[in-house]
Design a protein around this motif. Structure first.
Motif, PDB file in Angstrom:
ATOM      1  N   TYR A  59      -4.212  -8.588  -1.377  1.00  0.00           N
ATOM      2  CA  TYR A  59      -2.759  -8.414  -1.502  1.00  0.00           C
ATOM      3  C   TYR A  59      -2.416  -6.953  -1.775  1.00  0.00           C
ATOM      4  CZ  TYR A  59       2.079  -9.221  -2.832  1.00  0.00           C
ATOM      5  OH  TYR A  59       3.447  -9.183  -2.880  1.00  0.00           O
ATOM      6  N   ILE A  60      -3.201  -6.310  -2.628  1.00  0.00           N
ATOM      7  CA  ILE A  60      -2.984  -4.891  -2.936  1.00  0.00           C
ATOM      8  C   ILE A  60      -3.090  -4.049  -1.665  1.00  0.00           C
ATOM      9  CG2 ILE A  60      -3.958  -2.898  -4.155  1.00  0.00           C
ATOM     10  CD1 ILE A  60      -4.840  -4.982  -6.344  1.00  0.00           C
ATOM     11  N   ILE A  61      -4.055  -4.368  -0.819  1.00  0.00           N
ATOM     12  CA  ILE A  61      -4.229  -3.638   0.447  1.00  0.00           C
ATOM     13  C   ILE A  61      -2.996  -3.818   1.331  1.00  0.00           C
ATOM     14  CG2 ILE A  61      -5.607  -3.481   2.557  1.00  0.00           C
ATOM     15  CD1 ILE A  61      -8.044  -4.343   0.844  1.00  0.00           C
ATOM     16  N   GLN A  62      -2.442  -5.029   1.365  1.00  0.00           N
ATOM     17  CA  GLN A  62      -1.224  -5.274   2.148  1.00  0.00           C
ATOM     18  C   GLN A  62      -0.076  -4.407   1.655  1.00  0.00           C
ATOM     19  OE1 GLN A  62      -0.191  -9.453   2.292  1.00  0.00           O
ATOM     20  NE2 GLN A  62      -2.322 -10.064   2.580  1.00  0.00           N
ATOM     21  N   VAL A  63       0.060  -4.304   0.329  1.00  0.00           N
ATOM     22  CA  VAL A  63       1.119  -3.473  -0.251  1.00  0.00           C
ATOM     23  C   VAL A  63       0.865  -2.008   0.079  1.00  0.00           C
ATOM     24  CG1 VAL A  63       2.143  -2.668  -2.415  1.00  0.00           C
ATOM     25  CG2 VAL A  63       1.664  -5.107  -2.080  1.00  0.00           C
ATOM     26  N   GLY A 106       2.017  -0.949   3.376  1.00  0.00           N
ATOM     27  CA  GLY A 106       3.453  -0.968   3.620  1.00  0.00           C
ATOM     28  C   GLY A 106       3.895  -2.217   4.344  1.00  0.00           C
ATOM     29  N   GLU A 107       2.994  -3.149   4.612  1.00  0.00           N
ATOM     30  CA  GLU A 107       3.350  -4.367   5.343  1.00  0.00           C
ATOM     31  C   GLU A 107       3.933  -5.435   4.425  1.00  0.00           C
ATOM     32  OE1 GLU A 107      -0.155  -6.796   6.692  1.00  0.00           O
ATOM     33  OE2 GLU A 107      -1.281  -5.063   5.972  1.00  0.00           O
ATOM     34  N   THR A 108       3.622  -5.355   3.118  1.00  0.00           N
ATOM     35  CA  THR A 108       4.184  -6.278   2.131  1.00  0.00           C
ATOM     36  C   THR A 108       4.924  -5.462   1.088  1.00  0.00           C
ATOM     37  OG1 THR A 108       2.454  -7.945   2.445  1.00  0.00           O
ATOM     38  CG2 THR A 108       3.644  -7.989   0.365  1.00  0.00           C
TER      39      THR A 108
END
Length: 550
Positions: free
Chosen positions: A520-524, A527-529
Motif C-alpha cells: 500500500y505504501i508503494i501505491q501511495v 501517486g496512484e493511491t
C-alpha cells in the motif's frame, strides 16, 4: 491464540482482553483455569495471578506499572489499583543483533517518484509558500485565495460541482431546461487534467504563530525546521515571505539549507515586505514569482526509483489498547521490510518511548548513538518533571478509557512501530536523516508537532497508526492512517486508509498485514493511491517550541 484474550509476552503477568469479558467467565492459561473476578472490557487487561502491593506489572515483557492495592487473579487492572512505573536504563556494552526479514519478493521493485538534484526522491511534488513570521500570515492567505482556485488546486475531493459552467450558460441565455441538463460533475482525473500544472501536486502554505516575540532558540529552530521542509524531497521549491525585522531571519534559514544540501538548486524566491513599495506590490510580486516557480516545478515528471529512496515516518496518535497488538507491530514489520531493502524509517515521539529505553539503547549500532538517545531522554524527562508534567501524565483520557492506563504501557506498545531492526542514528529535533535504516527522532508526543518534525527531517511518507481515530495530516508528506481495530475502520472509514483489526480477530498475522502495508505504501509513493488525509486537505503544521508537550 484465544479469540477472547491474549498474553503478549511469556513474562507478562497480565492478559489483554480481545473482546468484552465478564465476571465469572472462565480463562484457560498455562495449563490451568481461573475465573474473571471483574468485568473486563475489550482492550483492557486483567491479572493472570495474584499481585501484592508494590509488585511489578509486566506487559510486553517489560515493567509498565506497580500495584498500589492487592490485585486478585482475574481482576482488571485500572488507574485505581496500578500506577505508572518504568525500568531504569543505562548505556553499557551490550549491543543487539538483527536478522532481517526475507525481502526477495520486493528485490528490484521501484516506485514512481520525483528525482531531486541532491539524490532524494519525492513521493509528491509540492510548491511551498512560507512566512518567516506570523505577521505574514495574512499575506499568505491572500496568496492562497489568489492561486488555488485559478490554478485548479482549490479541492482535494474525488469530484467537484462545476458551478462556473452554469454561470457561463446563464450569461449566454440558456433556458431552464438547458441549465437543468448541464453536466456539472468533474472527476478527480478531470480535475487534475484541468490543472495548469498537472505535474505539481499542490501549493502548500505553512502558516504558523512563531518567528518573533519568542525565545531565540525557538525562532532558530523554526528556521531549521523550514529549511527541512524546503529540502524535503517532496518539495520542488518555495516562496518565502519575510517582514524583515523578525527574529527568524532568512539568513539563518539559508545557512540551515546549505547545511542540509551544500549544492542546493531548487528555485527559492525570498521577498521582504519592509523593502517593498506597498503591500499590494509585495503580494503581486510574490504571486508572479510563485507562478514562475510552478512552471519550473511542472517540468519534472515521475520516474522509477528504488524502494531504498523511501523515507518513512513512524507515528501514532489516538492510541488504544489494541494499537500495540495490531497496528503498531504491523507498521513495525513494514519498517523492518523497508530497512532490509535499504530504505530509511524514522521513529519519533520520545515521551512515548518511556520504559523501553534500554531495548532501544541496546539496539543502537554505535555507543555514540546510544549515549545521545539516553541523554535526550533524560533531558526531556527532567524538563517535564520540572514543570509538573512527568511522563506518567502522558496517557490521555481517551488512551486510559481504551486500555492504556500508564505511560510505560502506552510506550511499550508505541515502540513496536520501530520494528526490530538496529538503530542507525539518533536525531535531534529538525536534524536531517542521512543514514539508511531506523532512526530515532526527538519530538514531543503531540501528534501534529511530531508529524511536523518527521517531514522536517526528510520523511517523504508518514504512516500513522490509531485506535481511536484522528484526522491529522501533513502539508508535504502523505500521511497513511492505519486503524488498530475493525470497529474504528468501519466507523471512520472516511479517514482510515488501512485496517489491521483483522489481527485481533485472528484472520491475519503481523507478517501478512505488514507485507500488505508495504504494498500500500508503494501505491501511495507512486501517486496512484491518494490517502484520506491528502484527499481531505488535512495539512497540519505546528512547529515545536521546545516546551514540554506530551
Amino acid at each position: 491464540m484465544s479469540d477472547k484474550y491474549l498474553q503478549i509476552h511469556p513474562d507478562d503477568n497480565v492478559l489483554a482482553a480481545l473482546r468484552n469479558l465478564y465476571k465469572g467467565d472462565k480463562v484457560k492459561h498455562n495449563g490451568g483455569e481461573f475465573v474473571l473476578a471483574t468485568d473486563t472490557r475489550a482492550k483492557h487487561k486483567f491479572a493472570n495471578r495474584d499481585l501484592a502491593v508494590g509488585e511489578s506489572i509486566i506487559m510486553y515483557g517489560t515493567l509498565v506499572g506497580k500495584a498500589v492495592s492487592p490485585i486478585s487473579k482475574g481482576e482488571t487492572i485500572t488507574t485505581d489499583n496500578v500506577v505508572h512505573a518504568s525500568a531504569s536504563y543505562g548505556v553499557g556494552s551490550e549491543r543487539s543483533t538483527w536478522t532481517a526479514p526475507d525481502v526477495t519478493k520486493w528485490k528490484g521493485r521501484t516506485f514512481m517518484g520525483y528525482h531531486r538534484a541532491d539524490g532524494g526522491v519525492g513521493t509528491a511534488n509540492y510548491w511551498l509558500v512560507i512566512p518567516m513570521v506570523f505577521c505574514e500570515n495574512r499575506n499568505v492567505e491572500v496568496m492562497r485565495s489568489a492561486l488555488l482556485k485559478s490554478l485548479g488546486y482549490d479541492t482535494n475531493s474525488d469530484f467537484i460541482v462545476d458551478t462556473e459552467t452554469l454561470v457561463r450558460q446563464y450569461r449566454s441565455g440558456a433556458d431552464e431546461t438547458e441549465l437543468l441538463g448541464s453536466d456539472l460533475i468533474k472527476t478527480a482525473a478531470q480535475i487534475k487534467q484541468d490543472r495548469i500544472f498537472p505535474n505539481v501536486d499542490g501549493i502548500r502554505f505553512l502558516n504558523h504563530d512563531g518567528g518573533c516575540g519568542c525565545d531565540r532558540g525557538d525562532s532558530d529552530a523554526l528556521c531549521h525546521l523550514l529549511a527541512g521542509y524546503v529540502t524535503n524531497p517532496n518539495v520542488a521549491g518555495a516562496t518565502i515571505l519575510s517582514l524583515g525585522c523578525q527574529n527568524a531571519q532568512f539568513k539563518i534559514m539559508e545557512e540551515a539549507i546549505m547545511e542540509r544540501d551544500p549544492d542546493f538548486s531548487k528555485p527559492l524566491y525570498v521577498l521582504e515586505q519592509q523593502k517593498s513599495k506597498s503591500e499590494r506590490h509585495f503580494i503581486e510580486e510574490a504571486v508572479k514569482k510563485t507562478f514562475l516557480g510552478l512552471i519550473e516545478a511542472n517540468k519534472l515528471e515521475r520516474q522509477p526509483a528504488p524502494l531504498s529512496k523511501l523515507v518513512m515516518g513512524l507515528e501514532c496518535g489516538g492510541s488504544d489498547g489494541f494499537s500495540g497488538i495490531s497496528a503498531n507491530p504491523v507498521l513495525g514489520y513494514a519498517s523492518d521490510l523497508l530497512v532490509a531493502l535499504g530504505g530509511t524509517t524514522i521513529l519519533s515521539e520520545f515521551p512515548e518511548l518511556n520504559g523501553v529505553e534500554q531495548e532501544l539503547i541496546n539496539r543502537c549500532k554505535t555507543k555514540e548513538s546510544a549515549e545521545k538517545f539516553s541523554e535526550l531522554m533524560r533531558a526531556y524527562s527532567a524538563r517535564a518533571t520540572a514543570v509538573g508534567s512527568g511522563f506518567e501524565n502522558n496517557p490521555s483520557p481517551g488512551n486510559i478509557k481504551d486500555g492504556l492506563i500508564t505511560d510505560a504501557m502506552k510506550s511499550a506498545g508505541a515502540a513496536k512501530k520501530g520494528g526490530t531492526s538496529l538503530v542507525e542514528d539518533v536525531l535531534e529535533y529538525t536534524e536531517k536523516s542521512t543514514k539508511k535504516g531506523l532512526n530515532l527522532l526527538c519530538t514531543p508526543g503531540n501528534d501534529v508537532e511530531s508529524t511536523t518534525g518527521l517531514a522536517g527531517s526528510g520523511s517523504n511518507v508518514i504512516c500513522f497508526t490509531t485506535g481511536l481515530g484522528t484526522p491529522t495530516g501533513n502539508p508535504v508528506a502523505p500521511v497513511i492512517k492505519i486503524s488498530s481495530n475493525n470497529a474504528l475502520n468501519k466507523r471512520m472509514k472516511d479517514i482510515i486508509d488501512f485496517n489491521t483489526g483483522t489481527i485481533i480477530t485472528g484472520e491475519d498475522t503481523i507478517e501478512t498485514k505488514g507485507a500488505e502495508l508495504l504494498e500500500y505504501i508503494i501505491q501511495v509513493a507512486n501517486g496512484e493511491t491518494v490517502p484520506a488525509a491528502v484527499r481531505l486537505g488535512q495539512e497540519d503544521f505546528i512547529p515545536w517550541k521546545r516546551g514540554i508537550s506530551l
